[in-house]
Design a protein around this motif. Structure first.
Motif, mmCIF file in Angstrom:
data_model
loop_
_atom_site.group_PDB
_atom_site.id
_atom_site.type_symbol
_atom_site.label_atom_id
_atom_site.label_comp_id
_atom_site.label_asym_id
_atom_site.label_seq_id
_atom_site.Cartn_x
_atom_site.Cartn_y
_atom_site.Cartn_z
ATOM 1 N N ASP A 171 0.839 -1.188 0.000
ATOM 2 C CA ASP A 171 0.000 0.000 0.000
ATOM 3 C C ASP A 171 0.879 1.244 0.000
ATOM 4 O O ASP A 171 1.819 1.345 0.795
ATOM 5 C CB ASP A 171 -0.894 -0.035 1.241
ATOM 6 C CG ASP A 171 -1.577 1.300 1.475
ATOM 7 O OD1 ASP A 171 -1.846 2.005 0.486
ATOM 8 O OD2 ASP A 171 -1.836 1.628 2.639
ATOM 9 N N ARG B 49 -2.082 10.753 1.160
ATOM 10 C CA ARG B 49 -0.983 10.352 0.270
ATOM 11 C C ARG B 49 -0.331 11.584 -0.366
ATOM 12 O O ARG B 49 0.883 11.638 -0.540
ATOM 13 C CB ARG B 49 -1.508 9.367 -0.787
ATOM 14 C CG ARG B 49 -1.793 7.994 -0.185
ATOM 15 C CD ARG B 49 -2.697 7.120 -1.018
ATOM 16 N NE ARG B 49 -2.827 5.780 -0.467
ATOM 17 C CZ ARG B 49 -3.704 5.424 0.471
ATOM 18 N NH1 ARG B 49 -4.557 6.303 0.961
ATOM 19 N NH2 ARG B 49 -3.733 4.184 0.928
ATOM 20 N N PRO C 79 -2.558 1.538 -19.238
ATOM 21 C CA PRO C 79 -1.231 2.163 -19.117
ATOM 22 C C PRO C 79 -1.219 3.571 -19.688
ATOM 23 O O PRO C 79 -2.056 3.917 -20.530
ATOM 24 C CB PRO C 79 -0.348 1.252 -19.972
ATOM 25 C CG PRO C 79 -1.269 0.730 -21.023
ATOM 26 C CD PRO C 79 -2.636 0.630 -20.393
HETATM 27 C C1 SAM Z 1 -4.474 3.895 -13.301
HETATM 28 S S1 SAM Z 1 -3.386 2.730 -12.638
HETATM 29 C C2 SAM Z 1 -1.811 3.371 -13.022
HETATM 30 C C3 SAM Z 1 -1.318 3.004 -14.390
HETATM 31 C C4 SAM Z 1 0.092 3.423 -14.674
HETATM 32 N N1 SAM Z 1 0.234 4.857 -14.807
HETATM 33 C C5 SAM Z 1 0.602 2.763 -15.937
HETATM 34 O O1 SAM Z 1 0.976 3.451 -16.881
HETATM 35 O O2 SAM Z 1 0.604 1.532 -15.970
HETATM 36 C C6 SAM Z 1 -3.491 2.983 -10.907
HETATM 37 C C7 SAM Z 1 -2.815 1.895 -10.114
HETATM 38 O O3 SAM Z 1 -2.759 2.260 -8.744
HETATM 39 C C8 SAM Z 1 -2.852 1.074 -7.982
HETATM 40 N N2 SAM Z 1 -3.268 1.423 -6.618
HETATM 41 C C9 SAM Z 1 -4.511 1.781 -6.188
HETATM 42 N N3 SAM Z 1 -4.492 2.022 -4.865
HETATM 43 C C10 SAM Z 1 -3.211 1.821 -4.450
HETATM 44 C C11 SAM Z 1 -2.563 1.906 -3.187
HETATM 45 N N4 SAM Z 1 -3.224 2.253 -2.108
HETATM 46 N N5 SAM Z 1 -1.234 1.632 -3.118
HETATM 47 C C12 SAM Z 1 -0.546 1.287 -4.240
HETATM 48 N N6 SAM Z 1 -1.112 1.177 -5.463
HETATM 49 C C13 SAM Z 1 -2.427 1.434 -5.573
HETATM 50 C C14 SAM Z 1 -3.855 0.232 -8.720
HETATM 51 O O4 SAM Z 1 -3.642 -1.129 -8.416
HETATM 52 C C15 SAM Z 1 -3.542 0.568 -10.178
HETATM 53 O O5 SAM Z 1 -2.696 -0.383 -10.751
#
Ligand code: SAM
Length: 479
Positions: A110, A189, A394
């Motif tokens: 996280d 965050r 992505p």
């Molecule tokens: C929209 S995607 C990002 C895509 C990235 N920019 C790419 O080009 O591949 C957002 C990501 O944030 C992750 N995510 C959501 N909440 C999170 C958390 N609390 N800690 C870490 N990652 C998290 C999700 O699993 C997801 O893969």
């Protein structure tokens, strides 16, 4: 005798400013007094409740009416970001390529916890952050932190835990806490990420219509309005889709904030041939290619309205607002050759030399090849993974590379704590490869399970970290 100044400086206003520099979120506006006509006179003030909350590790209550942006549990999320955690990062040497030499980091977990753990080593050291958090579309999963009673109950009822006991819940509009849950997720965050940023650091946050407005408000609060740099509009698709009733959406936003705008470096893209197409050298100037620039004053100034006499004696009248420079300066520039007369002596020409241009200042509308599209981003993933589309959302490598180009120098650290398929790591490796840089990356990603029906799962990637790490290995091999 000189008279003593009888006015004192406004100490209170100065003190408010000092506290706001330390805690921008506590700055508010209150009614100072009312004019005779009943209209209020506003002044800046410090929200003591929020300041007390910043200085306390228990919840502080407070009912005053004031200008503020708030939502249920906002103060709890301040507490949450300030609370320490008793966890450590465990290195996986066997999974790492060249563990002892590369300083790149991939953190599974996280990001709230990761951001806290990173404070120890990286406080004030990150030059650039790019994040692409869940946009709160009503379909995406938002990671739930511990403090929200209502949501915990909701979760207990709905049983939406992932296999590791993490609380991943789908944030749907019928939830009743739609924006609240998202804000509670993003706010702590963002606060923590600011502390990691270098004083001359910059953060790029991609977002769409669902939360752009709220995100801007909390960023103004966390970074201070003065540190807002731009809202970039990025054209993510060239296609027009017919799946919406009113508009086919082709743009997303990227909010850009600095830690301290005064220290943020100037932004430049490399100039392309297209950018230079107006430069030429018709008079064989030894300083090289040039183009003509504006010679008019942008605003009317009487003192800049003077005639210029050409070498053949003809008189050149000033433009409506006057010339751009004083008479003295024009004479000087005529001597150095920066200003020349038109061949027929009817006007003057100001030369702007290509060699004086550091680069091209980025526009805030990003479209075209330099920034990529969602379609291109998916093609890159497919290409890397032998034709399989293992990740659905992505961002293009080109887009993140453009941010690295303007936001970093060659030795800087780049952080992405919603890293998904690790596009940011890919972009950092690619730009280093192109310009010989040694930028480092830190990726954080929750090991969110992938659906059994997906190509990713069938190819052997059980969670998103598996995909991100494999992408880094594959892209790394290329460079
Ligand atoms: C929209 S995607 C990002 C895509 C990235 N920019 C790419 O080009 O591949 C957002 C990501 O944030 C992750 N995510 C959501 N909440 C999170 C958390 N609390 N800690 C870490 N990652 C998290 C999700 O699993 C997801 O893969």
């Amino acid at each position: 005798m000189d008279k003593l100044k009888m006015q004192s400086t406004n100490k209170v206003a100065e003190n408010v400013k000092k506290i706001a520099e330390l805690f921008p979120n506590t700055l508010t506006e209150v009614i100072k007094e009312y004019r005779k006509d009943g209209s209020p006179i506003m002044e800046y003030a410090i929200d003591f409740d929020l300041l007390r909350q910043e200085l306390s590790d228990v919840l502080v209550e407070g009912p005053e009416e004031r200008y503020q942006f708030t939502w249920p549990d906002k103060k709890s999320s301040i507490l949450l970001s300030n609370a320490p955690i008793a966890k450590t990062l465990r290195p996986y040497r066997e999974e790492s390529a060249d563990f002892d030499n590369t300083e790149n980091l991939y953190i599974e977990g996280d990001n709230l916890e990761a951001l806290k753990l990173l404070q120890e080593t990286y406080l004030g050291k990150i030059k650039m952050i790019f994040i692409d958090p869940p946009y709160n579309t009503g379909n995406d999963f938002v990671y739930e932190d511990d403090f929200v009673q209502d949501t915990q109950q909701y979760l207990a009822n709905s049983g939406q835990y992932d296999e590791m006991g993490n609380k991943l819940m789908q944030n749907t509009e019928s939830n009743g806490r739609f924006h609240t849950d998202w804000l509670n997720m993003i706010y702590p965050r963002m606060r923590l990420s600011k502390d990691l940023m270098a004083d001359d650091g910059v953060i790029f946050i991609s977002i769409d219509d669902n939360e752009e407005e709220n995100l801007k408000k909390i960023c103004n609060e966390i970074f201070g309005e003065a540190n807002f740099v731009a809202t970039i509009v990025w054209k993510h698709t060239q296609q027009s889709k017919n799946d919406e009733r009113h508009f086919s959406r082709q743009f997303n936003y990227i909010l850009v904030y600095s830690k301290n705008k005064a220290l943020l470096k100037d932004f430049y893209f490399d100039r392309t041939e297209e950018d230079n197409k107006n430069y030429s050298n018709p008079d064989n100037d030894s300083r090289g290619l040039w183009r003509s620039g504006d010679v008019r004053s942008p605003n009317y100034r009487k003192t800049l309205c003077y005639n210029i006499v050409a070498p053949n004696g003809s008189v050149i009248n000033p433009p409506a607002n006057g010339w751009r420079w004083s008479e003295e300066s024009v004479k000087e520039k005529l001597k150095t050759g920066e200003i020349i007369f038109k061949k027929d002596f009817t006007g003057i020409i100001r030369k702007i030399y290509l060699s004086d241009q550091k680069g091209r200042i980025p526009e805030n509308l990003w479209e075209g090849g330099r920034f990529g599209t969602t379609r291109q981003a998916t093609a890159v993933i497919k290409d890397l993974f032998g034709g399989k589309q293992v990740f659905d959302t992505p961002k293009p490598v080109e887009l993140v590379k453009s941010m690295c180009k303007i936001g970093t120098n060659k030795e800087d650290i780049v952080l992405d704590f919603f890293s998904g398929s690790a596009t940011t790591a890919h972009a950092v490796m690619q730009i280093n490869n192109e310009d010989g840089g040694k930028r480092k990356f830190i990726m954080v990603q929750l090991p969110e399970e992938v659906d059994e029906k997906t190509v990713a799962y069938k190819t052997g990637y059980k969670n998103i970290c598996d995909i991100g790490k494999e992408r880094i290995r594959r892209a790394g091999k290329k460079y």
